[in-house]
Enzyme design. Structure first.
Site, PDB file in Angstrom:
ATOM      1  N   HIS A  25       0.898  -1.200   0.147  1.00 32.39           N
ATOM      2  CA  HIS A  25      -0.136   0.108   0.123  1.00 32.39           C
ATOM      3  C   HIS A  25       1.086   1.375  -0.036  1.00 32.39           C
ATOM      4  O   HIS A  25       1.709   1.626   0.797  1.00 32.39           O
ATOM      5  CB  HIS A  25      -0.943   0.249   1.091  1.00 32.39           C
ATOM      6  CG  HIS A  25      -1.521  -1.108   1.466  1.00 32.39           C
ATOM      7  ND1 HIS A  25      -3.211  -1.301   0.934  1.00 32.39           N
ATOM      8  CD2 HIS A  25      -1.423  -2.545   1.723  1.00 32.39           C
ATOM      9  CE1 HIS A  25      -3.634  -2.539   1.256  1.00 32.39           C
ATOM     10  NE2 HIS A  25      -2.572  -3.328   1.750  1.00 32.39           N
ATOM     11  N   HIS A 203      -7.906  -8.606  -0.705  1.00 31.97           N
ATOM     12  CA  HIS A 203      -7.592  -8.889   0.435  1.00 31.97           C
ATOM     13  C   HIS A 203      -8.484  -9.960   0.837  1.00 31.97           C
ATOM     14  O   HIS A 203      -9.890  -9.702   0.924  1.00 31.97           O
ATOM     15  CB  HIS A 203      -7.508  -7.618   1.534  1.00 31.97           C
ATOM     16  CG  HIS A 203      -6.421  -6.871   1.390  1.00 31.97           C
ATOM     17  ND1 HIS A 203      -5.926  -6.186   0.204  1.00 31.97           N
ATOM     18  CD2 HIS A 203      -5.381  -6.587   2.275  1.00 31.97           C
ATOM     19  CE1 HIS A 203      -4.768  -5.547   0.333  1.00 31.97           C
ATOM     20  NE2 HIS A 203      -4.500  -5.814   1.717  1.00 31.97           N
ATOM     21  N   GLU A 206      -6.994 -12.630   5.595  1.00 30.72           N
ATOM     22  CA  GLU A 206      -6.065 -11.943   6.679  1.00 30.72           C
ATOM     23  C   GLU A 206      -6.782 -12.183   7.909  1.00 30.72           C
ATOM     24  O   GLU A 206      -6.102 -13.147   8.788  1.00 30.72           O
ATOM     25  CB  GLU A 206      -5.808 -10.506   6.195  1.00 30.72           C
ATOM     26  CG  GLU A 206      -4.971  -9.910   7.102  1.00 30.72           C
ATOM     27  CD  GLU A 206      -4.777  -8.266   6.930  1.00 30.72           C
ATOM     28  OE1 GLU A 206      -5.598  -7.947   6.332  1.00 30.72           O
ATOM     29  OE2 GLU A 206      -3.734  -7.952   7.446  1.00 30.72           O
ATOM     30  N   ASP A 284       3.362  -5.092   2.501  1.00 27.02           N
ATOM     31  CA  ASP A 284       2.309  -4.437   2.912  1.00 27.02           C
ATOM     32  C   ASP A 284       2.286  -2.927   3.283  1.00 27.02           C
ATOM     33  O   ASP A 284       1.893  -2.296   2.558  1.00 27.02           O
ATOM     34  CB  ASP A 284       1.517  -5.153   4.001  1.00 27.02           C
ATOM     35  CG  ASP A 284       0.109  -5.370   4.247  1.00 27.02           C
ATOM     36  OD1 ASP A 284      -0.660  -4.799   3.288  1.00 27.02           O
ATOM     37  OD2 ASP A 284      -0.612  -5.942   5.255  1.00 27.02           O
ATOM     38  N   ASP A 285       2.607  -2.792   4.289  1.00 27.82           N
ATOM     39  CA  ASP A 285       2.729  -1.241   5.026  1.00 27.82           C
ATOM     40  C   ASP A 285       4.187  -1.119   5.566  1.00 27.82           C
ATOM     41  O   ASP A 285       4.103  -0.849   6.905  1.00 27.82           O
ATOM     42  CB  ASP A 285       1.571  -0.778   5.777  1.00 27.82           C
ATOM     43  CG  ASP A 285       0.368  -1.281   5.220  1.00 27.82           C
ATOM     44  OD1 ASP A 285      -0.077  -0.352   4.459  1.00 27.82           O
ATOM     45  OD2 ASP A 285      -0.344  -2.083   5.324  1.00 27.82           O
TER      46      ASP A 285
END
Ligand code: HPA
Ligand code: ZN
Length: 336
Positions: A25, A203, A206, A284-285
């Protein structure tokens, strides 16, 4: 590059592997240093006095506790230059880590809801991606994500606003709060996106159950599953994912920081790989979860004793699961 089935993959080995990042992201690569710089540039008062305070706030107990801070931090992004700086800073990390291709997500609704126009967001990101290709040799595709905690009508409006920029966009995705917002909620907008020639990812699995993975496959017809680690609770689903070689974009450091697993030593990524699933490693982040792509790989060596052969397979999977053409994939794989 030759590799051994028994040797634990070292950092130097992992850096040298040509890798693609398929689950990133771009707003999640906003480092506290850049956040303070942009807050000053845009005359914004941050709720944190300094970088240490920001880092202390990054103590998450689940996905939602992270998302609350993540959306708050994104408020410093206002101008095209801000989105350019954000993306360029991420690409420098890619260069340092041996990432040769990347397919970042962006969350337009996070910005349009605050009155920032779609064009400002997309132009800033894509100008940096173009420079990344020309100056750093890193190729890319851009993925527009819908926020699943908002309504499907809102997502349809978002797709409508993106229509003048579709030449910059390869796929749509689905992110934000998973539980209570299953893929089936977005059936119509994913159909519209497919009809516009876009690919699809979501997504699923998760925090959400295996049922959400089935919905992502059968109702919104994704080309890749983001995360997907909870597939291991359903043997039939595991068999299906292995048989179809559906890519799973797994994010090890994220999963530990958001308490999907208590410790990296409990992560199932190598079990999924050994079962024959098409899994990949992603960050991811990275600013929020403590590491870019290379650190996700090295964590697997450190805590799961990932071998050179396993690492090489994960890296090949990432390139093969990208939205590049067969020829482009071959060119990148030949660098290994
Ligand atoms: N999950 C869901 N939504 C997100 C994430 C994530 O890990 N990161 C940014 N938005
Ligand atoms: Zn994600």
């Amino acid at each position: 590059m030759s590799h051994s089935p028994n040797t634990v993959a070292s950092e130097a080995f992992l850096r040298a592997l040509p890798k693609a990042e398929l689950h990133l992201h771009i707003e999640g690569s906003l480092e506290p240093e850049l956040m303070f710089k942009l807050a000053e540039r845009n005359n914004i008062q941050l709720p944190y006095a300094n970088i240490e305070e920001v880092k202390k706030a990054y103590d998450f107990h689940n996905l939602q506790s992270f998302l609350d801070i993540y959306y708050q931090c994104a408020d410093v992004l206002r101008s095209e230059q801000d989105f350019y700086d954000l993306t360029w800073t991420y690409l420098l990390h890619c260069q340092a880590d041996g990432v040769v291709h990347t397919e970042p997500f962006f969350d337009p609704q996070t910005h349009t809801q605050r009155g920032i126009e779609m064009g400002i967001v997309i132009n800033g990101i894509t100008k940096a991606l173009k420079d990344g290709h020309e100056k750093l040799g890193i190729s890319s595709k851009l993925i527009l994500c819908f926020l699943r905690h908002l309504s499907e009508d809102d997502a349809i409006e978002c797709l409508e606003q993106a229509k003048p920029y579709l030449h910059h966009i390869t796929a749509v995705g689905l992110d934000s709060s998973e539980l209570g917002h299953p893929p089936e909620k977005f059936e119509r907008v994913f159909k519209m996106a497919k009809d516009l020639g876009l690919k699809a990812v979501a997504h699923a699995g998760e925090e959400g159950p295996p049922e959400y993975i089935y919905q992502a496959l059968d109702i919104i017809h994704v080309d890749r599953i983001d995360h997907g680690v909870r597939c291991s609770e359903d043997e039939t689903l595991m068999q299906r994912l292995a048989a179809s070689q559906m890519p799973l974009t797994v994010c090890p450091l994220s999963n530990v920081r958001l308490k999907v697993y208590d410790h990296m030593s409990e992560h199932n990524i190598l079990k999924l790989l050994e079962f024959g699933l098409n899994v990949t490693v992603n960050s991811d982040d990275p600013s929020f979860f403590g590491g870019y792509l290379l650190e996700n790989f090295t964590a697997l060596s450190e805590h799961l004793k990932m071998s050179e052969a396993q690492a090489a397979q994960l890296a090949r999977n990432s390139i093969n699961s990208s939205f590049l053409t067969a020829e482009e994939k071959q060119a990148l794989l030949a660098k290994a």
